[in-house]
Design an enzyme around this catalytic site. Structure first.
Site, mmCIF file in Angstrom:
data_model
loop_
_atom_site.group_PDB
_atom_site.id
_atom_site.type_symbol
_atom_site.label_atom_id
_atom_site.label_comp_id
_atom_site.label_asym_id
_atom_site.label_seq_id
_atom_site.Cartn_x
_atom_site.Cartn_y
_atom_site.Cartn_z
ATOM 1 N N GLY A 94 0.876 -1.104 0.025
ATOM 2 C CA GLY A 94 -0.089 0.016 -0.028
ATOM 3 C C GLY A 94 0.916 1.262 -0.186
ATOM 4 N N GLY A 131 4.337 0.490 1.923
ATOM 5 C CA GLY A 131 4.977 -0.229 1.219
ATOM 6 C C GLY A 131 5.726 0.244 -0.147
ATOM 7 N N ASN A 134 2.216 -0.647 11.993
ATOM 8 C CA ASN A 134 1.304 -0.082 12.994
ATOM 9 C C ASN A 134 1.215 -1.161 13.957
ATOM 10 O OD1 ASN A 134 1.330 2.685 12.404
ATOM 11 N ND2 ASN A 134 -0.527 2.619 11.572
ATOM 12 N N LYS A 181 5.662 5.265 19.065
ATOM 13 C CA LYS A 181 4.626 5.356 17.895
ATOM 14 C C LYS A 181 3.311 4.718 18.098
ATOM 15 C CE LYS A 181 3.810 5.666 13.474
ATOM 16 N NZ LYS A 181 3.910 4.536 12.619
ATOM 17 N N ASN A 207 0.061 7.442 17.528
ATOM 18 C CA ASN A 207 -1.208 6.895 16.808
ATOM 19 C C ASN A 207 -2.494 7.076 17.698
ATOM 20 O OD1 ASN A 207 0.064 6.237 14.364
ATOM 21 N ND2 ASN A 207 0.630 4.208 15.044
ATOM 22 N N GLU A 225 -7.131 -0.206 11.590
ATOM 23 C CA GLU A 225 -6.386 -1.063 12.739
ATOM 24 C C GLU A 225 -6.460 -0.502 14.034
ATOM 25 O OE1 GLU A 225 -2.259 -1.962 10.500
ATOM 26 O OE2 GLU A 225 -2.521 0.256 10.469
#
Length: 296
Positions: A9, A12, A102, A177, A181, A259
């Site tokens: 995506g 990547g 993530n 991280k 998020n 996610e």
């Protein structure tokens, strides 16, 4: 190196494209619409410093990981085990699998599937989106923090203009991280606004502080030493990515499952297991879940 990107995506495509520009042999494993566009025209990389059609291979088959030195594993956290099982029969024994995902537990979950292979965790700081089939748009940053088991590929990443740091505390960096998020993603998703606009909303700074404090309490209970200065990292997102929509916002906008269970939802579950109240994270998690169910 010979490189495959599993789940190509926005993240990547960006890192795979940077490695291809540096002369490595790269195959993106992506959805058929992207594969067709890339086969016809190459990958369009629209970044802060260049706008190019980068020639590389693309496939929709997991078997494209065969014979590679490095797999960049970029699927959604919801698909970790299933995608791991897809690539398992095709991996060479010495292939390194680097998780660019993530969440804080993907490398552990993937290692449980790829039991005889080296799986390394990485922390990803990049703002990207897919602007169309075979077209990745880069909004900012692009640096990685990787485990010592991935140290051998760090020089190649740096040479490809991907700033990469090897750290003994990737777990703490992953939690940093995660906290970022948790602070930004759900609010951006619920409002469909970029970071710069959400962070200045009335009461949002107080909400973000509550979310962060809950995350830090859970991390402490888990024995995690969160890497770096959390407050400075929160400000850096606002300063460097004000126009960026969170990946959670992008997922909801496209009618895709997010996610959120591995972000605010993970903090809620871990907090519950440790007897730590996480009301701010719970509200954000539950609202995003409601928005997902509305799409269904």
């Amino acid at each position: 190196m010979k490189v495959a990107v599993m789940g190509a995506g926005a993240v990547g495509c960006y890192y795979g494209g940077m490695l291809a520009r540096a002369g490595h042999t790269v195959t993106l494993i992506a959805r058929p619409t992207h594969v067709q566009a890339i086969a016809a025209n190459g990958l369009r990389m629209e970044t802060k410093t260049f706008d190019e059609q980068v020639r590389l291979a693309a496939s929709s088959e997991a078997s494209a990981v065969r014979g590679t030195d490095l797999v960049l594993f970029c699927v959604k956290s919801t698909d970790t085990e299933a995608a791991g099982a897809q690539i398992l029969p095709h991996l060479a024994p010495d292939t390194l699998v680097l998780c660019l995902q993530n969440g804080v537990d993907n490398a552990e979950r993937l290692q449980a599937v790829l039991t005889n292979h080296t799986v390394a965790a990485a922390v990803v700081y990049v703002a990207t989106e897919m602007a169309g089939p075979g077209h990745v748009k880069h909004h900012g940053r692009g640096d990685l923090v990787v485990e010592p088991s991935a140290a051998a590929v760090a020089p190649a990443l740096v040479a490809a203009a991907v700033p990469t740091v090897v750290s003994d505390n990737v777990r703490g960096a992953l939690w940093l991280k995660l906290i970022l998020n948790c602070a930004y993603n759900a609010v951006s998703a619920i409002t469909q606004l970029p970071y710069g606009k959400t962070a200045i909303g009335e009461g949002v700074q107080d909400l973000m502080r509550d979310v962060v404090n809950e995350c830090l309490a859970v991390a402490k209970a888990e024995g995690v030493q969160v890497a770096g200065d959390v407050n400075a990292a929160i400000r850096m997102i606002f300063d460097t990515m004000p126009g960026q929509f969170s990946s959670t916002a992008q997922d909801l906008a496209r009618g895709k499952k997010s996610e959120i269970d591995y972000l605010n939802g993970l903090v809620v579950r871990r907090g519950q297991a440790r007897g730590i109240a996480t009301p701010a994270n719970r509200v954000l998690w539950s609202l995003v879940k409601l928005l997902e169910s509305k799409q269904g």
